[in-house]
Write an enzyme that holds these catalytic residues in place. Structure first.
Site, mmCIF file in Angstrom:
data_model
loop_
_atom_site.group_PDB
_atom_site.id
_atom_site.type_symbol
_atom_site.label_atom_id
_atom_site.label_comp_id
_atom_site.label_asym_id
_atom_site.label_seq_id
_atom_site.Cartn_x
_atom_site.Cartn_y
_atom_site.Cartn_z
ATOM 1 N N ILE A 16 -6.778 33.828 19.900
ATOM 2 C CA ILE A 16 -6.886 33.126 18.354
ATOM 3 C C ILE A 16 -6.459 34.605 17.579
ATOM 4 C CG2 ILE A 16 -8.358 32.710 16.317
ATOM 5 C CD1 ILE A 16 -10.289 31.163 18.436
ATOM 6 N N LYS A 33 -23.110 32.653 19.980
ATOM 7 C CA LYS A 33 -22.438 32.538 18.628
ATOM 8 C C LYS A 33 -23.656 32.333 17.537
ATOM 9 C CE LYS A 33 -18.631 32.703 18.300
ATOM 10 N NZ LYS A 33 -17.900 34.010 18.179
HETATM 11 P P1 NAP Z 1 -10.298 35.701 24.026
HETATM 12 O O1 NAP Z 1 -8.830 35.236 24.019
HETATM 13 O O2 NAP Z 1 -10.973 35.619 25.183
HETATM 14 O O3 NAP Z 1 -10.547 36.767 22.788
HETATM 15 C C1 NAP Z 1 -11.799 37.479 22.963
HETATM 16 C C2 NAP Z 1 -11.309 38.695 22.491
HETATM 17 O O4 NAP Z 1 -12.826 39.342 22.328
HETATM 18 C C3 NAP Z 1 -10.678 39.421 23.331
HETATM 19 O O5 NAP Z 1 -9.855 40.265 22.440
HETATM 20 C C4 NAP Z 1 -11.440 40.411 23.899
HETATM 21 O O6 NAP Z 1 -10.759 41.815 24.142
HETATM 22 C C5 NAP Z 1 -12.434 40.811 23.155
HETATM 23 N N1 NAP Z 1 -13.702 41.139 23.348
HETATM 24 C C6 NAP Z 1 -14.385 40.699 24.320
HETATM 25 N N2 NAP Z 1 -15.311 41.626 24.839
HETATM 26 C C7 NAP Z 1 -15.286 42.747 23.972
HETATM 27 C C8 NAP Z 1 -15.735 44.169 23.822
HETATM 28 N N3 NAP Z 1 -17.146 44.460 24.518
HETATM 29 N N4 NAP Z 1 -15.215 45.025 23.221
HETATM 30 C C9 NAP Z 1 -14.393 44.796 22.444
HETATM 31 N N5 NAP Z 1 -13.460 43.509 22.323
HETATM 32 C C10 NAP Z 1 -14.046 42.405 23.476
HETATM 33 O O7 NAP Z 1 -10.845 34.307 23.196
HETATM 34 P P2 NAP Z 1 -10.599 33.230 21.927
HETATM 35 O O8 NAP Z 1 -10.657 31.862 22.222
HETATM 36 O O9 NAP Z 1 -9.470 34.068 21.183
HETATM 37 O O10 NAP Z 1 -11.920 33.748 20.960
HETATM 38 C C11 NAP Z 1 -11.876 34.623 19.769
HETATM 39 C C12 NAP Z 1 -13.030 34.280 18.870
HETATM 40 O O11 NAP Z 1 -13.119 33.067 18.756
HETATM 41 C C13 NAP Z 1 -14.521 34.424 19.672
HETATM 42 O O12 NAP Z 1 -15.230 34.946 18.885
HETATM 43 C C14 NAP Z 1 -14.816 33.192 20.263
HETATM 44 O O13 NAP Z 1 -16.176 33.012 20.326
HETATM 45 C C15 NAP Z 1 -14.375 32.296 19.022
HETATM 46 N N6 NAP Z 1 -14.096 30.704 19.111
HETATM 47 C C16 NAP Z 1 -13.056 30.544 20.189
HETATM 48 C C17 NAP Z 1 -13.021 29.241 20.417
HETATM 49 C C18 NAP Z 1 -12.024 28.775 21.273
HETATM 50 O O14 NAP Z 1 -12.085 27.568 21.721
HETATM 51 N N7 NAP Z 1 -11.139 29.347 22.001
HETATM 52 C C19 NAP Z 1 -13.790 27.942 19.661
HETATM 53 C C20 NAP Z 1 -14.692 28.629 18.704
HETATM 54 C C21 NAP Z 1 -14.696 29.858 18.563
HETATM 55 P P3 NAP Z 1 -9.632 41.969 25.470
HETATM 56 O O15 NAP Z 1 -8.470 41.535 24.889
HETATM 57 O O16 NAP Z 1 -9.828 43.476 25.618
HETATM 58 O O17 NAP Z 1 -10.127 41.120 26.641
#
Ligand code: NAP
Length: 349
Positions: A19, A170
């Protein structure tokens, strides 16, 4: 109601994520200076798509290293920023140690970023990527929701470390964010609460849950039948756009559910078949619930989860996102089609 200073940099945490990458792209296209945090700057393959966008857009990208679990590590990146967009948080559904892999980074990370915002002069607004997972726990709860629809007024009260730990992560993170926001008056907090996010990825990463779900649809993992589970579905480009709108519209406030429309996995499969015919083994029928009760526990689906989610449709009210942010949703069929196109183009199917 702050007028956000657009001339100052915008901080995006977890910038290399699915995202966040679209958020960074839109900010760079609009000419903003973006302070983008990643865990490890030396992993250049994780940020190559961002530096490539930076090279052709009018904005300016500055990369910083920061880890959710290292107190103070966001301070340098936050210096001078008016707007903080906090997206970083692990999104995993199957984990053996949810405290360590989900709750700690979500909760301590939110505390880390927002406490830093409290001590950084000039921060005017924090936009937090929360989720509908902080609104409801299990689909069965829709039956007792007022008007049988989930709205921003509801909070997830049923998830725990043992039951739906991602949703729990969350929920506790968003609650903590509101608590910290209430202890100061320098900046305000706005949250974005998306349903299941689909649509093309800007990177070729396959470690994200959204991409893995789409790959499993196309690679035949549900060939024997789709579990009768439902999602609110929203395009990743709408989710990213909503973060910018929530960041820069002065009057934006509170929580925002993002869901274009709600669908079962089988309905999503039918949409994909309309676009791709029999090119991929998308599921054609429902998996009988009895199979899930027999084999689900080996795949990480507990009986309690199945009992409270199988066969229960979802309904979300997305009116606030449309009325207050002016968000327009594209049809889910288009989102799904374009996600498959991207995976094909990147050789990931
Ligand atoms: P994603 O691609 O897995 O992104 C997660 C991000 O969090 C990555 O950039 C990761 O860093 C970072 N992260 C994880 N652990 C970390 C740590 N210890 N320190 C610093 N950074 C860390 O997932 P996404 O789907 O884009 O999700 C992004 C946000 O949207 C999250 O808050 C998720 O809960 C929320 N969300 C997602 C969805 C969905 O369907 N995808 C729906 C609702 C809400 P790295 O790049 O280094 O791995």
């Amino acid at each position: 109601m702050p007028v956000i200073d657009k001339e100052r940099p915008v901080l995006v945490t977890g910038a290399s994520g699915y995202i966040a990458s679209w958020i960074v792209r839109f900010l760079l296209e609009e000419g903003h200076v973006v302070h983008a945090t990643v865990r490890d700057k030396t992993q250049t393959e994780k940020v190559a798509h961002l530096t490539e966008i930076d090279s052709r857009e009018s904005g300016q990208l500055r990369l910083f290293e920061a880890d959710l679990l290292k107190p103070g590590s966001f301070a340098e990146a936050m210096k001078g920023c008016a707007l903080v967009i906090h997206t970083a948080s692990p999104f995993q559904l199957n984990t053996k140690d949810p405290q360590r892999s989900l709750i700690d980074p979500a909760l301590k990370g939110t505390r880390n970023v927002l406490e830093t915002a409290k001590h950084t002069p000039g921060v005017q607004r924090v936009v937090l990527t929360s989720s509908v997972a902080a609104i409801y726990g299990d689909a069965i709860e829709l039956e007792s929701a007022p008007g049988q629809v989930f709205t921003e007024d509801q909070w997830n009260e049923s998830s725990s470390l043992r039951h739906q730990p991602y949703s729990y992560s969350k929920t506790v993170a968003e609650r903590e964010a509101w608590k910290i926001a209430g202890t100061q008056s320098e900046w305000d907090l706005v949250t974005i609460n998306p349903g299941f996010v689909m649509g093309p990825s800007l990177s070729q990463r396959t470690d994200g849950t959204s991409t893995q779900f789409m790959q499993s649809m196309a690679n035949g993992q549900f060939k024997a039948g789709a579990p009768d589970l439902y999602f609110g579905v929203v395009d990743v480009r709408e989710v990213a756009r909503a973060h910018l709108l929530a960041g820069f519209i002065s009057e934006a406030e509170g929580r925002h559910i993002l869901s274009a429309s709600e669908h079962s996995i089988l309905e999503m499969s039918h949409m994909l078949r309309e676009s791709y015919g029999d090119k991929y083994p998308f599921p054609k029928k429902l998996l009988p619930n009895i199979f899930l009760y027999l084999f689900g526990p080996f795949q990480g689906f507990s009986w309690n989860f199945l009992r409270r989610n199988l066969g229960y449709p979802l309904r979300f009210n997305n009116r606030k996102s449309r009325a207050k942010l002016g968000l327009k949703y594209r049809p889910v069929a288009e989102t799904l089609r374009e996600h498959i196109l991207q995976l094909e183009k990147d050789g990931l199917l």
